[in-house]
Design a protein around this motif. Sequence first.
Motif, mmCIF file in Angstrom:
data_model
loop_
_atom_site.group_PDB
_atom_site.id
_atom_site.type_symbol
_atom_site.label_atom_id
_atom_site.label_comp_id
_atom_site.label_asym_id
_atom_site.label_seq_id
_atom_site.Cartn_x
_atom_site.Cartn_y
_atom_site.Cartn_z
ATOM 1 N N TYR A 1 -10.437 5.537 8.935
ATOM 2 C CA TYR A 1 -9.075 5.877 8.506
ATOM 3 C C TYR A 1 -9.182 7.019 7.487
ATOM 4 C CZ TYR A 1 -7.067 1.340 10.121
ATOM 5 O OH TYR A 1 -6.623 0.261 10.848
ATOM 6 N N GLU B 1 8.759 -4.796 -7.620
ATOM 7 C CA GLU B 1 8.075 -5.616 -6.602
ATOM 8 C C GLU B 1 8.599 -7.045 -6.667
ATOM 9 O OE1 GLU B 1 5.896 -5.589 -3.959
ATOM 10 O OE2 GLU B 1 6.171 -7.758 -4.030
ATOM 11 N N ALA B 2 9.011 -7.567 -5.522
ATOM 12 C CA ALA B 2 9.567 -8.925 -5.478
ATOM 13 C C ALA B 2 8.502 -9.990 -5.740
ATOM 14 C CB ALA B 2 10.213 -9.166 -4.118
ATOM 15 N N ASP C 1 4.428 1.150 6.760
ATOM 16 C CA ASP C 1 3.720 1.242 8.047
ATOM 17 C C ASP C 1 4.667 1.407 9.230
ATOM 18 O OD1 ASP C 1 4.732 -1.348 8.009
ATOM 19 O OD2 ASP C 1 2.851 -2.296 8.643
ATOM 20 N N ILE D 1 -3.124 -0.073 7.868
ATOM 21 C CA ILE D 1 -3.442 0.312 6.487
ATOM 22 C C ILE D 1 -3.394 1.834 6.366
ATOM 23 C CG2 ILE D 1 -5.402 0.374 4.882
ATOM 24 C CD1 ILE D 1 -6.020 -2.526 5.943
ATOM 25 N N LEU E 1 0.828 -1.217 0.000
ATOM 26 C CA LEU E 1 0.000 0.000 0.000
ATOM 27 C C LEU E 1 0.858 1.261 0.000
ATOM 28 C CD1 LEU E 1 -2.818 -1.000 2.521
ATOM 29 C CD2 LEU E 1 -2.912 -0.957 0.016
ATOM 30 N N ALA E 2 1.949 1.246 0.788
ATOM 31 C CA ALA E 2 2.779 2.452 0.878
ATOM 32 C C ALA E 2 3.444 2.749 -0.469
ATOM 33 C CB ALA E 2 3.821 2.281 1.971
ATOM 34 N N ARG F 1 1.173 -7.119 2.163
ATOM 35 C CA ARG F 1 0.427 -7.824 3.204
ATOM 36 C C ARG F 1 -1.086 -7.771 2.981
ATOM 37 N NH1 ARG F 1 3.326 -4.902 7.977
ATOM 38 N NH2 ARG F 1 4.571 -3.978 6.307
ATOM 39 N N GLN G 1 -7.909 -9.395 8.026
ATOM 40 C CA GLN G 1 -7.752 -7.999 8.437
ATOM 41 C C GLN G 1 -8.901 -7.184 7.877
ATOM 42 O OE1 GLN G 1 -4.371 -5.805 6.661
ATOM 43 N NE2 GLN G 1 -3.822 -7.752 5.723
ATOM 44 N N VAL G 2 -9.077 -6.024 8.477
ATOM 45 C CA VAL G 2 -10.156 -5.144 8.055
ATOM 46 C C VAL G 2 -9.610 -3.725 7.915
ATOM 47 C CG1 VAL G 2 -11.899 -6.519 9.272
ATOM 48 C CG2 VAL G 2 -10.910 -4.524 10.407
ATOM 49 N N VAL H 1 14.725 -6.479 -5.164
ATOM 50 C CA VAL H 1 15.865 -5.570 -5.056
ATOM 51 C C VAL H 1 16.802 -6.089 -3.969
ATOM 52 C CG1 VAL H 1 16.530 -3.231 -4.366
ATOM 53 C CG2 VAL H 1 14.645 -3.586 -5.981
HETATM 54 C C1 LIG Z 1 -2.631 -10.858 9.314
HETATM 55 C C2 LIG Z 1 -2.603 -9.346 9.283
HETATM 56 C C3 LIG Z 1 -3.607 -8.648 9.894
HETATM 57 C C4 LIG Z 1 -3.614 -7.254 9.862
HETATM 58 N N1 LIG Z 1 -4.673 -6.578 10.376
HETATM 59 C C5 LIG Z 1 -4.803 -5.273 10.092
HETATM 60 C C6 LIG Z 1 -6.030 -4.615 10.330
HETATM 61 O O1 LIG Z 1 -7.036 -5.226 10.720
HETATM 62 N N2 LIG Z 1 -6.100 -3.272 10.074
HETATM 63 C C7 LIG Z 1 -5.017 -2.580 9.612
HETATM 64 O O2 LIG Z 1 -5.126 -1.359 9.418
HETATM 65 N N3 LIG Z 1 -3.851 -3.196 9.327
HETATM 66 C C8 LIG Z 1 -3.722 -4.527 9.528
HETATM 67 N N4 LIG Z 1 -2.569 -5.179 9.186
HETATM 68 C C9 LIG Z 1 -1.390 -4.374 8.803
HETATM 69 C C10 LIG Z 1 -1.426 -3.859 7.362
HETATM 70 O O3 LIG Z 1 -1.754 -4.884 6.463
HETATM 71 C C11 LIG Z 1 -0.033 -3.303 7.044
HETATM 72 O O4 LIG Z 1 0.272 -2.311 8.015
HETATM 73 C C12 LIG Z 1 0.100 -2.686 5.657
HETATM 74 O O5 LIG Z 1 -0.465 -3.490 4.666
HETATM 75 C C13 LIG Z 1 1.569 -2.451 5.364
HETATM 76 O O6 LIG Z 1 1.750 -1.950 4.054
HETATM 77 P P1 LIG Z 1 3.204 -1.557 3.541
HETATM 78 O O7 LIG Z 1 3.054 -1.056 2.167
HETATM 79 O O8 LIG Z 1 3.846 -0.669 4.543
HETATM 80 O O9 LIG Z 1 4.074 -2.902 3.572
HETATM 81 P P2 LIG Z 1 3.889 -4.291 2.775
HETATM 82 O O10 LIG Z 1 2.462 -4.597 2.580
HETATM 83 O O11 LIG Z 1 4.716 -5.278 3.502
HETATM 84 O O12 LIG Z 1 4.525 -4.010 1.352
HETATM 85 C C14 LIG Z 1 5.890 -4.147 1.088
HETATM 86 C C15 LIG Z 1 6.095 -4.689 -0.316
HETATM 87 O O13 LIG Z 1 7.491 -4.746 -0.591
HETATM 88 C C16 LIG Z 1 7.772 -5.952 -1.272
HETATM 89 N N5 LIG Z 1 9.180 -6.268 -1.058
HETATM 90 C C17 LIG Z 1 9.770 -6.715 0.089
HETATM 91 N N6 LIG Z 1 11.095 -6.861 -0.102
HETATM 92 C C18 LIG Z 1 11.356 -6.495 -1.375
HETATM 93 C C19 LIG Z 1 12.539 -6.413 -2.152
HETATM 94 N N7 LIG Z 1 13.735 -6.743 -1.643
HETATM 95 N N8 LIG Z 1 12.448 -5.989 -3.438
HETATM 96 C C20 LIG Z 1 11.240 -5.637 -3.957
HETATM 97 N N9 LIG Z 1 10.076 -5.701 -3.263
HETATM 98 C C21 LIG Z 1 10.146 -6.120 -1.985
HETATM 99 C C22 LIG Z 1 6.819 -6.954 -0.658
HETATM 100 O O14 LIG Z 1 6.643 -8.080 -1.502
HETATM 101 C C23 LIG Z 1 5.564 -6.107 -0.497
HETATM 102 O O15 LIG Z 1 4.749 -6.165 -1.647
HETATM 103 C C24 LIG Z 1 -2.541 -6.558 9.217
HETATM 104 C C25 LIG Z 1 -1.515 -7.279 8.596
HETATM 105 C C26 LIG Z 1 -1.559 -8.665 8.609
HETATM 106 C C27 LIG Z 1 -0.513 -9.410 7.825
#
Ligand SMILES: Cc1cc2nc3c(=O)[nH]c(=O)nc-3n(C[C@H](O)[C@H](O)[C@H](O)COP(=O)(O)OP(=O)(O)OC[C@H]3O[C@@H](n4cnc5c(N)ncnc54)[C@H](O)[C@@H]3O)c2cc1C
Length: 422
Positions: free
Chosen positions: A73, A43-44, A393, A400, A23-24, A51, A67-68, A234
Amino acid sequence: MPAYDRSRTEPDRPEAIVVGAGLAGLACARRLAEAGRRVVVLEAGDGVGGRVRSDRVDGFTLDRGFQVALTSYPELAAQLDLEALELRRFDPGALVFTGRRCWRVGDPLRRPGDALASALAPIGTPADKARLALLLLRLRRTDPRTLLRQPDRTTAAAIEALGFTSLLTERFLRPLFGGIQLDPALTTSSRMFSVILRALATGYGAVPAAGMGAIPAQLATALPAGTVRLGCRVLAVEPGAARTAGGDRLEARYVVVATDGPVAAGLLGLPPVASRPATSVWFAAAAPPAAGRRIVLDGTGAGPAHNVAVLSNVAPEYAPSGHTLVVAACPGAARPDVAPDVQAQLRRWWGPAVDGWRHLRTDVVDHAQPGSSPPFSPRRPVALGEGLFVCGDHRDTPSIQGALFSGRRCADAVLAALAASA
Ligand SMILES: Cc1cc2nc3c(=O)[nH]c(=O)nc-3n(C[C@H](O)[C@H](O)[C@H](O)COP(=O)(O)OP(=O)(O)OC[C@H]3O[C@@H](n4cnc5c(N)ncnc54)[C@H](O)[C@@H]3O)c2cc1C
């Protein structure tokens, strides 16, 4: 192949590389693209969302971990077409299993019809319930930014200081917040406890009709074709370049690391980021074990599931017609073999019909959320100098909301750098 990955044609040399299409990363890339900047996302994985992804399994929609999204938000409304997501909402409040039966608990200010049931539910003393109502009233009137600046301590310490009895803590607050913060020990920041309680009091938990993966899919679809390169891990970043596992060295003026916290720490040499794991167990049932659209909490503390959702009651699209989808969340645990224990636990709640449930999948996520122990500081720097940026995050709130906000905030920092160097 989705549009954002349809074309493999190279854009002109990108101005920014974003590593990670969670998402970020998607929020960041979209803002940069909308500002007319050339951006590429590496993206790997084999799809976007990180997530937040969904799969079809035997006609059911299973998210990769239960998750929800909370409708309160702010970034959901700011960055997404909510109507197109067709959000399906949980009812506010909860059902609490106390060992004999499930009790309905709700916020009488939102649903006056819940007042009597909540008063009767053996989840706390009358003083507990009055204190909780007053706390909700106060939180509703307080800006989340103020809550994130209040003195910090653990959630457990804050609950104690608020004067709640152990009955309310064990039967209601621990399963609820342990589930949301993936931290049954309640060691996370009381700032996050306040922010989440406020979000629950002012909005609804919700899932898109097509699964949580519809959220990143919508962000990705708004990107120019060819922006996202899937299967591109990466291995290293440096000012002006990223090196991939395939041996490519891509150059751009700015590099944004939008991976999860532990990977970002490794790539950028940042302090380590703690992980909170989560396990989710999905079952197909012949009939709903409970009516309604409330989350069901384990008020006994026996576990292993802390909260359970009859998800097809909330979002019928998650199950084939005439079928029921149940998900049980075991926060704070990475237990691939937990399904039989969960089924035995839910048999105690809902009787022998549970024996007939079919186990669909168990999702174990080792890094489900970054730790947020006190003192917890949201809005950590995203600009690291020398053209390197970081978002995710782990830079804002572990949610989210935090991921979307962080991506947008980081894109603004990159745009400011681009403007300053023009
Ligand atoms: C089981 C579970 C329940 C949750 N419950 C909730 C909830 O109810 N409400 C809520 O708000 N949040 C919840 N969360 C948290 C929320 O999902 C995360 O905070 C959010 O999705 C994080 O997004 P992000 O983009 O920061 O990281 P990520 O989603 O981790 O994205 C990082 C991306 O980078 C990629 N990547 C990693 N390493 C590399 C590399 N070396 N090279 C290229 N790409 C790479 C990964 O494949 C991934 O696609 C939950 C998470 C989980 C897993």
